[in-house]
Design a protein around this motif. Structure first.
Motif, PDB file in Angstrom:
ATOM      1  N   LEU A 298     -11.985   0.170  -6.425  1.00  0.00           N
ATOM      2  CA  LEU A 298     -11.853  -1.268  -6.607  1.00  0.00           C
ATOM      3  C   LEU A 298     -12.216  -2.011  -5.323  1.00  0.00           C
ATOM      4  CD1 LEU A 298      -8.396  -1.339  -8.442  1.00  0.00           C
ATOM      5  CD2 LEU A 298     -10.625  -1.768  -9.497  1.00  0.00           C
ATOM      6  N   SER A 299     -12.914  -3.142  -5.469  1.00  0.00           N
ATOM      7  CA  SER A 299     -13.141  -4.035  -4.335  1.00  0.00           C
ATOM      8  C   SER A 299     -11.866  -4.828  -4.062  1.00  0.00           C
ATOM      9  CB  SER A 299     -14.287  -4.998  -4.643  1.00  0.00           C
ATOM     10  OG  SER A 299     -13.897  -5.884  -5.696  1.00  0.00           O
ATOM     11  N   VAL A 300     -11.823  -5.518  -2.935  1.00  0.00           N
ATOM     12  CA  VAL A 300     -10.685  -6.393  -2.629  1.00  0.00           C
ATOM     13  C   VAL A 300     -10.503  -7.423  -3.732  1.00  0.00           C
ATOM     14  CG1 VAL A 300     -10.064  -8.350  -1.146  1.00  0.00           C
ATOM     15  CG2 VAL A 300     -10.514  -6.113  -0.128  1.00  0.00           C
ATOM     16  N   GLU A 301     -11.595  -8.014  -4.184  1.00  0.00           N
ATOM     17  CA  GLU A 301     -11.501  -9.048  -5.213  1.00  0.00           C
ATOM     18  C   GLU A 301     -10.896  -8.493  -6.496  1.00  0.00           C
ATOM     19  OE1 GLU A 301     -14.178 -10.146  -2.085  1.00  0.00           O
ATOM     20  OE2 GLU A 301     -14.180  -8.352  -3.369  1.00  0.00           O
ATOM     21  N   GLN A 302     -11.305  -7.301  -6.898  1.00  0.00           N
ATOM     22  CA  GLN A 302     -10.768  -6.678  -8.112  1.00  0.00           C
ATOM     23  C   GLN A 302      -9.328  -6.214  -7.912  1.00  0.00           C
ATOM     24  OE1 GLN A 302     -13.832  -3.673  -8.168  1.00  0.00           O
ATOM     25  NE2 GLN A 302     -14.823  -4.565  -9.961  1.00  0.00           N
ATOM     26  N   GLY A 303      -9.083  -5.538  -6.797  1.00  0.00           N
ATOM     27  CA  GLY A 303      -7.782  -4.938  -6.557  1.00  0.00           C
ATOM     28  C   GLY A 303      -6.683  -5.952  -6.323  1.00  0.00           C
ATOM     29  N   VAL A 304      -6.979  -7.000  -5.564  1.00  0.00           N
ATOM     30  CA  VAL A 304      -5.972  -8.029  -5.302  1.00  0.00           C
ATOM     31  C   VAL A 304      -5.615  -8.753  -6.587  1.00  0.00           C
ATOM     32  CG1 VAL A 304      -5.553 -10.246  -4.137  1.00  0.00           C
ATOM     33  CG2 VAL A 304      -6.513  -8.313  -2.856  1.00  0.00           C
ATOM     34  N   GLN A 305      -6.612  -9.043  -7.418  1.00  0.00           N
ATOM     35  CA  GLN A 305      -6.331  -9.683  -8.715  1.00  0.00           C
ATOM     36  C   GLN A 305      -5.406  -8.798  -9.550  1.00  0.00           C
ATOM     37  OE1 GLN A 305      -6.664 -12.462 -10.333  1.00  0.00           O
ATOM     38  NE2 GLN A 305      -5.991 -11.616 -12.302  1.00  0.00           N
ATOM     39  N   ARG A 306      -5.683  -7.508  -9.605  1.00  0.00           N
ATOM     40  CA  ARG A 306      -4.839  -6.588 -10.371  1.00  0.00           C
ATOM     41  C   ARG A 306      -3.420  -6.572  -9.805  1.00  0.00           C
ATOM     42  NH1 ARG A 306      -6.489  -0.312 -11.427  1.00  0.00           N
ATOM     43  NH2 ARG A 306      -8.225  -1.397 -12.472  1.00  0.00           N
ATOM     44  N   TYR A 307      -3.306  -6.550  -8.487  1.00  0.00           N
ATOM     45  CA  TYR A 307      -1.990  -6.502  -7.837  1.00  0.00           C
ATOM     46  C   TYR A 307      -1.202  -7.786  -8.080  1.00  0.00           C
ATOM     47  CZ  TYR A 307       1.359  -5.850  -3.952  1.00  0.00           C
ATOM     48  OH  TYR A 307       2.488  -5.714  -3.185  1.00  0.00           O
ATOM     49  N   MET A 308      -1.855  -8.931  -7.912  1.00  0.00           N
ATOM     50  CA  MET A 308      -1.163 -10.201  -8.114  1.00  0.00           C
ATOM     51  C   MET A 308      -0.684 -10.342  -9.559  1.00  0.00           C
ATOM     52  SD  MET A 308      -1.110 -11.687  -5.122  1.00  0.00           S
ATOM     53  CE  MET A 308      -1.102 -10.079  -4.292  1.00  0.00           C
ATOM     54  N   ALA A 309      -1.491  -9.869 -10.506  1.00  0.00           N
ATOM     55  CA  ALA A 309      -1.097  -9.932 -11.907  1.00  0.00           C
ATOM     56  C   ALA A 309       0.132  -9.049 -12.159  1.00  0.00           C
ATOM     57  CB  ALA A 309      -2.256  -9.493 -12.798  1.00  0.00           C
ATOM     58  N   TRP A 310       0.184  -7.879 -11.513  1.00  0.00           N
ATOM     59  CA  TRP A 310       1.346  -6.998 -11.646  1.00  0.00           C
ATOM     60  C   TRP A 310       2.596  -7.677 -11.085  1.00  0.00           C
ATOM     61  CZ3 TRP A 310       4.969  -4.664  -8.475  1.00  0.00           C
ATOM     62  CH2 TRP A 310       5.667  -3.567  -9.035  1.00  0.00           C
ATOM     63  N   LEU A 311       2.457  -8.335  -9.948  1.00  0.00           N
ATOM     64  CA  LEU A 311       3.597  -9.046  -9.365  1.00  0.00           C
ATOM     65  C   LEU A 311       4.033 -10.202 -10.243  1.00  0.00           C
ATOM     66  CD1 LEU A 311       2.508  -9.045  -5.603  1.00  0.00           C
ATOM     67  CD2 LEU A 311       4.484  -7.840  -6.574  1.00  0.00           C
ATOM     68  N   ASP A 312       3.084 -10.889 -10.862  1.00  0.00           N
ATOM     69  CA  ASP A 312       3.408 -11.997 -11.772  1.00  0.00           C
ATOM     70  C   ASP A 312       4.301 -11.506 -12.913  1.00  0.00           C
ATOM     71  OD1 ASP A 312       1.917 -13.759 -10.282  1.00  0.00           O
ATOM     72  OD2 ASP A 312       0.184 -13.731 -11.629  1.00  0.00           O
ATOM     73  N   GLN A 313       3.980 -10.338 -13.438  1.00  0.00           N
ATOM     74  CA  GLN A 313       4.724  -9.799 -14.584  1.00  0.00           C
ATOM     75  C   GLN A 313       6.160  -9.464 -14.196  1.00  0.00           C
ATOM     76  OE1 GLN A 313       2.449  -6.412 -15.835  1.00  0.00           O
ATOM     77  NE2 GLN A 313       0.761  -7.637 -16.633  1.00  0.00           N
ATOM     78  N   ARG A 314       6.403  -9.210 -12.923  1.00  0.00           N
ATOM     79  CA  ARG A 314       7.738  -8.801 -12.474  1.00  0.00           C
ATOM     80  C   ARG A 314       8.429  -9.865 -11.639  1.00  0.00           C
ATOM     81  NH1 ARG A 314       4.607  -5.008 -13.802  1.00  0.00           N
ATOM     82  NH2 ARG A 314       5.316  -2.948 -14.461  1.00  0.00           N
ATOM     83  N   ALA A 315       7.896 -11.055 -11.660  1.00  0.00           N
ATOM     84  CA  ALA A 315       8.477 -12.147 -10.874  1.00  0.00           C
ATOM     85  C   ALA A 315       9.879 -12.483 -11.367  1.00  0.00           C
ATOM     86  CB  ALA A 315       7.572 -13.383 -10.959  1.00  0.00           C
TER      87      ALA A 315
END
Length: 315
Positions: A298-315
């Motif tokens: 994954l690139s930074v752009e792809q990986g960070v988006q995936r990570y932020m979405a995971w954090l959103d789900q567990r906010a």
């Protein structure tokens, strides 16, 4: 049974999730839960048992039977790059790993352990050979010295032994790491308390926020580890990055883009990090690719988006 040391930590708990995704739950997690927050990383995992790291070491050194072991993923370590108690770091990282190597070698159990890109220090070539290695802190030295210890032994070991030199890993289940959590995580926290993402000013000839690292999503790290499990013919010490250097500014822009708000601010470079900071890393992935690993990273752009979405789900 598969043993995962550091199994309640960042990479270890993600590795447990990766094994679970394969339907594997016969897992012994070894860790130090002095910080009880780490147990939350395993709240949605399926494991067979848990042992404290000191109890586990005592059992293998005393010859106690643990049952049939398919593999050991050794992810446990003191991972703080600012820890200068060298006796502590060497005991936890170097001596402990040597003991595990001896035990797995005797039992002919595959042994996969976490090394670190920090062994390269402020170098410009990130290739798995001695001339490029010059650690800058006690943590890096402990990882470097075990790699040095292992190299002359590899030819005489019958079972698989692989060290992975992790570059800048980010992703889910790192919140317990505090100051050692990834920049992506800290940037998100900054946006949650304001509208500003703060980065270091320039250093080592780099402009503000333009220092570059090889940022790798933890999902890719897990994928490499599981590929090694499937390919026991692979032995040695390998870089585990993406092969791409991307700037801290690019990470910040990816975090801001996900949240659709925020601005950048540059702060003075900390005095205590001067001369001990990797301003540039980029893994030479030739050895791992030559060994047969073909999956993209994954690139930074792809990986960070995936990570932020995971954090959103567990906010």
């Amino acid at each position: 049974m598969i043993i995962v040391t550091g199994g309640a930590g960042f990479i270890g708990s993600n590795l447990v999730q990766g094994l679970n995704a394969r339907g594997i739950s016969d897992i012994l997690v070894v860790d130090d839960l002095s910080d009880g927050h780490k147990c939350l990383n395993l709240a949605d995992a399926h494991i067979r048992d848990y042992l404290d790291k000191d109890d586990f070491l005592q059992r293998i050194q005393s010859g106690q039977h643990l049952g049939p072991v398919e593999a050991v993923f050794h992810q446990g370590a003191c991972s703080s790059t600012t820890e200068w108690d060298g006796r502590f770091v060497m005991r936890v990282n170097y001596e402990y790993t040597k003991a595990l190597l001896g035990w797995t070698t005797e039992k002919r159990v595959p042994f996969y352990y976490a090394s670190s890109a920090s062994v390269y220090g402020n170098g410009t070539v990130f290739k798995e050979s001695r001339e490029h290695e010059r650690p800058l802190n006690a943590y890096a030295f402990s990882k470097f010295l075990f790699d040095v210890h292992l190299r002359p032994l590899l030819a005489g070991i019958d079972s698989p032994v692989v060290g992975l030199r992790y570059f800048n890993v980010y992703g889910p289940r790192e919140q317990h790491k505090g100051s050692m959590a990834s920049v992506a995580y800290h940037m998100r926290q900054q946006l949650h308390t304001g509208n500003t993402v703060r980065l270091f000013e320039g250093c080592d000839g780099y402009g503000p926020g333009e220092q570059q690292r090889d940022f790798i999503h933890v999902d890719d790290v897990v994928a490499v580890n599981l590929w090694l499990l499937d390919n026991p013919q692979v032995r040695g010490i390998f870089n585990c990055g993406t092969g791409r250097a991307q700037s801290f500014n690019e990470v910040a822009q990816a975090v801001i883009a996900h949240h659709q708000r925020g601005q950048l601010e540059y702060i003075a470079f900390p005095e205590h990090l001067k001369g001990r900071y990797q301003s540039y890393t980029q893994a030479d992935m030739g050895a791992l690719r030559q060994a047969g690993y073909e999956a993209p990273f994954l690139s930074v752009e792809q990986g960070v988006q995936r990570y932020m979405a995971w954090l959103d789900q567990r906010a």
